[in-house]
Design an enzyme around this catalytic site. Structure first.
Site, PDB file in Angstrom:
ATOM      1  N   TYR A 154       0.842  -1.192   0.000  1.00 55.72           N
ATOM      2  CA  TYR A 154       0.000   0.000   0.000  1.00 55.72           C
ATOM      3  C   TYR A 154       0.883   1.251   0.000  1.00 55.72           C
ATOM      4  CZ  TYR A 154      -3.061   3.655   1.708  1.00 55.72           C
ATOM      5  OH  TYR A 154      -3.727   4.842   1.851  1.00 55.72           O
ATOM      6  N   LYS A 156     -11.308  -1.650   6.189  1.00 58.78           N
ATOM      7  CA  LYS A 156     -11.639  -2.419   4.990  1.00 58.78           C
ATOM      8  C   LYS A 156     -12.595  -3.569   5.328  1.00 58.78           C
ATOM      9  CE  LYS A 156      -9.003   0.574   3.177  1.00 58.78           C
ATOM     10  NZ  LYS A 156      -7.749   0.780   3.804  1.00 58.78           N
TER      11      LYS A 156
HETATM   12  O1  P1T Z   1      -6.406   3.769   5.485  1.00 56.95           O
HETATM   13  P1  P1T Z   1      -5.926   3.167   6.751  1.00 56.95           P
HETATM   14  O2  P1T Z   1      -6.992   2.580   7.607  1.00 56.95           O
HETATM   15  O3  P1T Z   1      -5.005   4.065   7.511  1.00 56.95           O
HETATM   16  O4  P1T Z   1      -5.043   1.866   6.342  1.00 56.95           O
HETATM   17  C1  P1T Z   1      -3.871   1.941   5.600  1.00 56.95           C
HETATM   18  C2  P1T Z   1      -3.659   0.647   4.841  1.00 56.95           C
HETATM   19  C3  P1T Z   1      -2.770  -0.291   5.322  1.00 56.95           C
HETATM   20  N1  P1T Z   1      -2.546  -1.461   4.676  1.00 56.95           N
HETATM   21  C4  P1T Z   1      -3.200  -1.763   3.547  1.00 56.95           C
HETATM   22  C5  P1T Z   1      -2.936  -3.054   2.859  1.00 56.95           C
HETATM   23  C6  P1T Z   1      -4.124  -0.869   3.000  1.00 56.95           C
HETATM   24  O5  P1T Z   1      -4.755  -1.209   1.881  1.00 56.95           O
HETATM   25  C7  P1T Z   1      -4.359   0.368   3.656  1.00 56.95           C
HETATM   26  C8  P1T Z   1      -5.292   1.400   3.101  1.00 56.95           C
HETATM   27  N2  P1T Z   1      -5.566   1.219   1.741  1.00 56.95           N
HETATM   28  C9  P1T Z   1      -6.361   1.999   0.979  1.00 56.95           C
HETATM   29  C10 P1T Z   1      -6.990   3.097   1.430  1.00 56.95           C
HETATM   30  C11 P1T Z   1      -6.494   1.570  -0.424  1.00 56.95           C
HETATM   31  O6  P1T Z   1      -7.420   2.028  -1.131  1.00 56.95           O
HETATM   32  O7  P1T Z   1      -5.693   0.726  -0.839  1.00 56.95           O
END
Ligand code: P1T
Length: 384
Positions: free
Chosen positions: A103, A200
């Site tokens: 990410y 998610k």
């Molecule tokens: O957005 P947040 O709750 O802070 O999480 C960060 C995060 C960490 N690890 C993974 C694998 C992620 O996909 C994400 C956040 N990702 C998105 C917002 C996205 O659209 O991929």
């Protein structure tokens, strides 16, 4: 029957949960309070200040520990706040080996926030353990694995990485956001820390931003709890409640995400206008064999590249979608489409992201739990 003996679908609903002590409320009340009355200084009913602990957050943290097969859960204000807490275990001069396909926000916090405090990050392809082995030295303190990776859907063999660091002090952390504990249990495969963007699949309804850590080891939990309380990036009571409610249907949602994901992946692959589809359920996916062993199914995340695709082609497709919503994020009941190069992975320099396959024409889908015929028809019209 102890909570540890429960099967997964029962744990999502009951794991770590008890009716509320005050009135027997089946769902924990949203304890929207910052503080708690004390009868004499230091004497209270287990809670003194909501940064340190809050009963609604405790209920979520217990649920997280239960579904991930750990002993301690910690809930944060976002996935990135959870990652921030893990890196704060380290000191200047310590080294981290991270997967090179992850990410964009994780890459950004590593490079743009923690590198300036003297922590050194190495980004390597983790499809074999050799690349990791090569980077390990006496300063290596943490290995950061994300699997399936965002957005290329590579699968990293968690047990193989765990074996590599087994008799060392190196901590193995796994970002389990894409898989969820429905599909894989990193702590059972030898990881020390499981991390989630609970925003998610765990939350599941695109209505909150929350992060989570789960560990087995008491001493590690205490170090993380210290950081959580001292840095203060906690999850609030309302958000704790929402994720807790989401977790109760995680198993049924994931089952449908996987079914719909398979149908959409197969449809895309059969479409002559599509160049490449990335989904670990294909038998010719380079890591399919590992996926089959470490995951119970293959999930609802898919990336693809249209044939002869350019940046503009990808943008046209995502703009035309009507049932899929063009948006950041993933893992909610509704289907989302994203364009990693300009959205979730824009913080990674172009030449870095293209090395791991995140080309300008790549489109990422979070396949929701709608009727899959509608999803396929929507993709069909947008691609045509
Ligand atoms: O957005 P947040 O709750 O802070 O999480 C960060 C995060 C960490 N690890 C993974 C694998 C992620 O996909 C994400 C956040 N990702 C998105 C917002 C996205 O659209 O991929």
């Amino acid at each position: 029957m102890g909570a540890k003996d429960l099967k997964f679908n029962t744990k999502t609903i009951h794991g770590g949960q008890q009716p509320d002590a005050a009135y027997g409320a089946v769902m924990p009340p949203i304890y929207q309070t910052s503080t708690y009355a004390q009868s004499t200084p230091g004497e209270h009913k287990g809670y003194e200040y909501s940064r340190s602990a809050n009963p609604t957050r405790t209920a979520l943290e217990n649920a997280l520990a239960s579904i991930e097969g750990g002993n301690y859960g910690l809930a944060f204000g976002s996935g990135l706040a959870a990652i921030d807490a893990v890196i704060k275990l380290l000191s200047p001069g310590d080294e981290v080996i991270s997967t090179n396909d992850l990410y964009g926000g994780s890459y950004r916090i590593f490079k743009k926030i923690f590198e300036k405090f003297g922590i050194i990050f190495h980004f390597v392809g983790m499809q074999g353990v050799d690349a990791i082995k090569e980077k390990i030295n006496v300063n290596t303190k943490l290995i950061w694995v994300e699997t399936p990776t965002n957005p290329m859907m590579n699968i990293i063999d968690i047990r193989a990485v765990a074996d590599l660091v087994e008799h060392t002090e190196i901590i193995l952390a796994v970002d389990n956001t894409f898989a969820t504990p429905y599909l894989q249990l990193p702590l059972h495969l030898g990881a020390d820390i499981v991390m989630h963007s609970a925003t998610k699949y765990l939350g599941g309804h695109s209505d909150t931003v929350v992060g989570a850590l789960v560990v087995k080891d008491k001493e590690l939990a205490e170090r993380l709890y210290f950081i959580q309380n001292a840095s203060g990036a906690i999850c609030g009571p309302m958000d704790s409640f929402l994720v807790l409610r989401g977790i109760k249907t995680l198993h049924v949602r994931m089952q449908r995400h996987c079914e719909n994901g398979r149908a959409v992946a197969e449809y895309l692959r059969s479409n002559p206008k599509i160049e490449k589809v990335y989904w670990p359920g294909f038998v010719d996916h380079p890591n399919h064999e590992i996926a089959k062993v470490q995951m119970n199914d293959f999930g609802g995340m898919i990336s693809f590249v249209p044939k002869g695709g350019s940046y503009e082609d990808a943008i046209k497709i995502v703009e035309r979608l009507q049932v899929f919503t063009l948006a950041e994020s993933l893992g909610g009941v509704e289907s989302l489409a994203g364009h990693p190069a300009s959205m979730t992975h824009a913080s990674i320099p172009k030449e870095e992201r293209e090395k791991s396959g995140v080309v300008d024409a790549l489109i990422r889908l979070s396949v929701g739990i709608e009727d899959v015929e509608d999803l396929i028809a929507d993709l069909e019209q947008a691609i045509d």
